[in-house]
Design a protein around this motif. Structure first.
Motif, PDB file in Angstrom:
ATOM      1  N   THR A  36       0.812  -1.224   0.000  1.00 33.97           N
ATOM      2  CA  THR A  36       0.000   0.000   0.000  1.00 33.97           C
ATOM      3  C   THR A  36       0.841   1.268   0.000  1.00 33.97           C
ATOM      4  N   TRP A  58       1.426   2.561  -5.556  1.00 33.51           N
ATOM      5  CA  TRP A  58       1.100   1.280  -4.922  1.00 33.51           C
ATOM      6  C   TRP A  58       0.092   0.479  -5.702  1.00 33.51           C
ATOM      7  N   SER A  59      -0.797   1.125  -6.459  1.00 36.14           N
ATOM      8  CA  SER A  59      -1.859   0.392  -7.136  1.00 36.14           C
ATOM      9  C   SER A  59      -1.695   0.450  -8.632  1.00 36.14           C
TER      10      SER A  59
END
Length: 130
Positions: A36, A58-59
């Motif tokens: 995350t 993070w994504s």
């Protein structure tokens, strides 16, 4: 507490390659873990300010690079291994610096300024000889 440990630095001739690794451990006070965090690489040469090199969100990881390293450096991450990498190719003497890994566990959107990152590694020296 989050800990970051860099490795892979060293001495290389101009035109050569190195791969830096940064292993993360622990978690934030709120329980967030590596997958995350936005992750970044920064560097600091003697007598100069610390500067942004590369970052990975993070994504659906998106990446960002300093103009000085675009096309030569590649940042990647392995969330299973809690590790972020910096592949450095076509190294130049001006790439000589201490390279730092950093984690941003605060911002929702990836930011590339040093002040955005709240966890830092101890740094690893990269020296490129001409």
């Amino acid at each position: 507490q989050v800990q970051l440990v860099e490795s892979g630095g060293g001495l290389v001739q101009a035109g050569g390659s190195l791969r830096l690794s940064c292993a993360a451990s622990g978690r934030t006070a709120s329980g967030r873990t590596f997958s995350t965090y936005h992750m970044g690489w920064f560097r600091q040469a003697p007598g100069k300010e610390r500067e942004f090199v590369a970052a990975s969100s993070w994504s659906a990881p998106t990446t960002s690079y300093a103009d000085s390293v675009k096309g030569r450096f590649t940042i990647s991450r392995d969330n299973w291994k809690n590790t972020v990498y910096l592949q450095m190719n076509s190294l130049k003497p001006e790439d000589t610096a201490v390279y730092y890994c950093a984690a941003d566990s605060v911002h929702a959107i990836m930011v590339v300024t040093t002040s955005a990152y709240n966890y830092w590694g101890q740094g690893t020296q990269v020296t490129v000889s001409s």
